[in-house]
Enzyme design. Structure first.
Site, PDB file in Angstrom:
ATOM      1  CD  GLU A 136      39.912  39.448  40.253  1.00  0.00           C
ATOM      2  OE1 GLU A 136      39.779  38.312  40.722  1.00  0.00           O
ATOM      3  OE2 GLU A 136      38.950  40.169  39.922  1.00  0.00           O
ATOM      4  CD  GLU A 171      36.393  44.055  36.715  1.00  0.00           C
ATOM      5  OE1 GLU A 171      35.762  43.622  37.704  1.00  0.00           O
ATOM      6  OE2 GLU A 171      37.262  43.391  36.129  1.00  0.00           O
TER       7      GLU A 171
HETATM    8  O1  9MR Z   1      30.180  40.129  36.913  1.00  0.00           O
HETATM    9  C1  9MR Z   1      30.732  38.835  36.860  1.00  0.00           C
HETATM   10  C2  9MR Z   1      29.732  37.829  37.403  1.00  0.00           C
HETATM   11  O2  9MR Z   1      28.620  37.748  36.544  1.00  0.00           O
HETATM   12  C3  9MR Z   1      30.384  36.472  37.552  1.00  0.00           C
HETATM   13  O3  9MR Z   1      29.498  35.580  38.191  1.00  0.00           O
HETATM   14  C4  9MR Z   1      31.663  36.617  38.358  1.00  0.00           C
HETATM   15  C5  9MR Z   1      32.358  35.283  38.511  1.00  0.00           C
HETATM   16  O4  9MR Z   1      33.636  35.400  38.983  1.00  0.00           O
HETATM   17  O5  9MR Z   1      32.522  37.527  37.729  1.00  0.00           O
HETATM   18  C6  9MR Z   1      31.994  38.808  37.689  1.00  0.00           C
HETATM   19  O6  9MR Z   1      32.931  39.702  37.157  1.00  0.00           O
HETATM   20  C7  9MR Z   1      34.163  39.830  37.878  1.00  0.00           C
HETATM   21  C8  9MR Z   1      35.232  40.182  36.874  1.00  0.00           C
HETATM   22  O7  9MR Z   1      35.263  39.224  35.847  1.00  0.00           O
HETATM   23  C9  9MR Z   1      36.584  40.286  37.540  1.00  0.00           C
HETATM   24  N1  9MR Z   1      36.563  41.208  38.643  1.00  0.00           N
HETATM   25  C10 9MR Z   1      35.503  41.019  39.609  1.00  0.00           C
HETATM   26  C11 9MR Z   1      34.139  40.972  38.913  1.00  0.00           C
HETATM   27  C12 9MR Z   1      33.021  40.849  39.928  1.00  0.00           C
HETATM   28  O8  9MR Z   1      33.111  39.619  40.590  1.00  0.00           O
END
Ligand code: 9MR
Length: 378
Positions: free
Chosen positions: A159, A264
């Site tokens: 990101e 994702e």
């Molecule tokens: O799925 C993840 C969630 O459990 C966490 O709380 C969150 C915190 O930032 O991150 C989520 O995963 C993210 C991923 O690591 C990066 N891309 C976006 C995803 C969804 O937020």
């Protein structure tokens, strides 16, 4: 559920809850796509801990790749300088090894879920470029080094670009400028020369992001720095992206020579409030705004109406037709979770929503669009 799919559904549940010995006798998602791309799932710690045996059976049966949903993130794995917490990541890697899966590490350099100490000095000011370089190097060497030879590939930088195509104003960018990206890739390559290295972001269908990433990747390649894949997160909705823009990005990223990875995948069935995956959106609302938004936008708390479910399934069938069309470029399609009940989407951008974004529903049934695909009914 359509009547002709019922027998398959029953067999799946039966096999999924028994040993894996008859798994070969039924179509599985990973087998169906074996000549196209890997099929992955993001796993939370509770999954790896065996707290969801039905999801475990599903993942073991239908997926051949896994990614760490949270346990390898900076704040989890090095919460304090030099103090690493390996237990969860070790269990995650063992889970994948035991099942002979392609294991993906996520994420080495990311502004979110970053331990507060990482970019700050003792009084809370941002550290110098030299200090940050050293911390990045130590972190990447430790994490990548520990799983050397076990992890197929790493999301090295996550990101980095915002929607208008410019660099995100993260601490990494503020302190090191654009150089933080090549540095991160260099350190990761030094730590495990055989690991694949990826750059990853959401909303990759936006032309501005497409252009920015093509440039970053081409620059890395020109400098002789290893990069193997471009991750299109693909947190999508019923009204975005437009398929032609999505396809243009798949083609443009493939043309860099990198593998394209859908990293994702999930598709919200609810009205769109926030198109990206910037978790900060949750905190930009006041509690009162959140309560109001929940009333207005949590529209299917008791189940997805048949017509909306059909629309969701039809659109997902189109999404997979697109992936299949470009399977020469796409090497992996990873869902961000397994069943609807465990998706992060239930909490984004308002906690308390009931969403239906994943491949399996809350009762562990595979969604009809995929049943049709793997039974070759489409
Ligand atoms: O799925 C993840 C969630 O459990 C966490 O709380 C969150 C915190 O930032 O991150 C989520 O995963 C993210 C991923 O690591 C990066 N891309 C976006 C995803 C969804 O937020």
């Amino acid at each position: 559920m359509k009547k002709h799919l019922l027998p398959y559904f029953c067999i799946t549940v039966l096999v999924a809850s028994c040993s894996s010995s008859n798994a070969e006798q039924i179509p599985t998602v990973k087998d169906h796509f074996k000549d196209d791309f890997l099929i992955g799932a993001a796993l939370p710690v509770r999954h790896v801990d065996g707290m969801d045996p039905k999801a475990d059976s599903i993942v073991t049966l239908h997926f051949n790749s896994i990614v760490a949903e949270n346990c390898m993130k900076n704040e989890k794995i090095q919460p304090e300088e030099g103090k690493f917490f390996w237990d969860d990541a070790d269990k995650f890697v063992k889970y994948g090894e035991d099942r002979d899966m392609a294991i993906i590490g996520h994420a080495l350099v990311w502004h979110s879920q970053l331990a507060p100490w990482f970019t700050k000095d003792a009084v809370g000011n941002e550290v110098s470029p030299d200090v940050l370089k050293q911390r990045m190097k130590d972190h990447i060497y430790a994490v990548v080094g520990r799983y050397k030879g076990k992890i197929k590939g790493w999301d090295v930088v996550n990101e980095a670009i915002v929607d208008d195509g410019s660099y995100r104003n993260s601490p990494f960018y503020r302190i090191l400028g654009e150089d933080y990206i090549p540095l991160a890739f260099q350190y990761a390559h030094e730590a495990d020369p055989d690991a694949e290295l990826y750059i990853n972001d959401f909303s990759m269908f936006l032309p501005e992001k497409r252009e920015a990433y093509v440039k970053i990747v081409n620059d890395l390649k020109k400098r002789g720095i290893r990069i193997d894949g471009i991750g299109m997160q693909s947190h999508i909705g019923m009204d975005y992206p437009e398929f032609d823009e999505y396809e243009k990005s798949i083609v443009a990223f493939g043309n860099t020579g990198c593998d394209v990875m859908i990293t994702e995948l999930d598709m919200s069935a609810l009205p769109t409030i926030e198109k990206g995956a910037d978790i900060g959106a949750i905190f930009r609302m006041t509690p009162e705004e959140r309560r109001e938004a929940l009333k207005k936008f949590n529209v299917y708390p008791d189940g997805l109406p048949e017509d909306v479910s059909k629309e969701w399934n039809d659109r997902m069938a189109q999404v997979f037709a697109l992936y299949k069309k470009h399977s020469d470029k796409i090497s992996r399609v990873t869902w961000w979770g397994t069943t609807d009940g465990m998706s992060w989407k239930n909490g984004f951008p308002i906690p308390g929503r009931t969403d239906y974004p994943l491949l399996f529903d809350r009762e562990y049934n595979m969604k009809p669009f995929m049943q049709k695909i793997i039974e070759n009914l489409e």
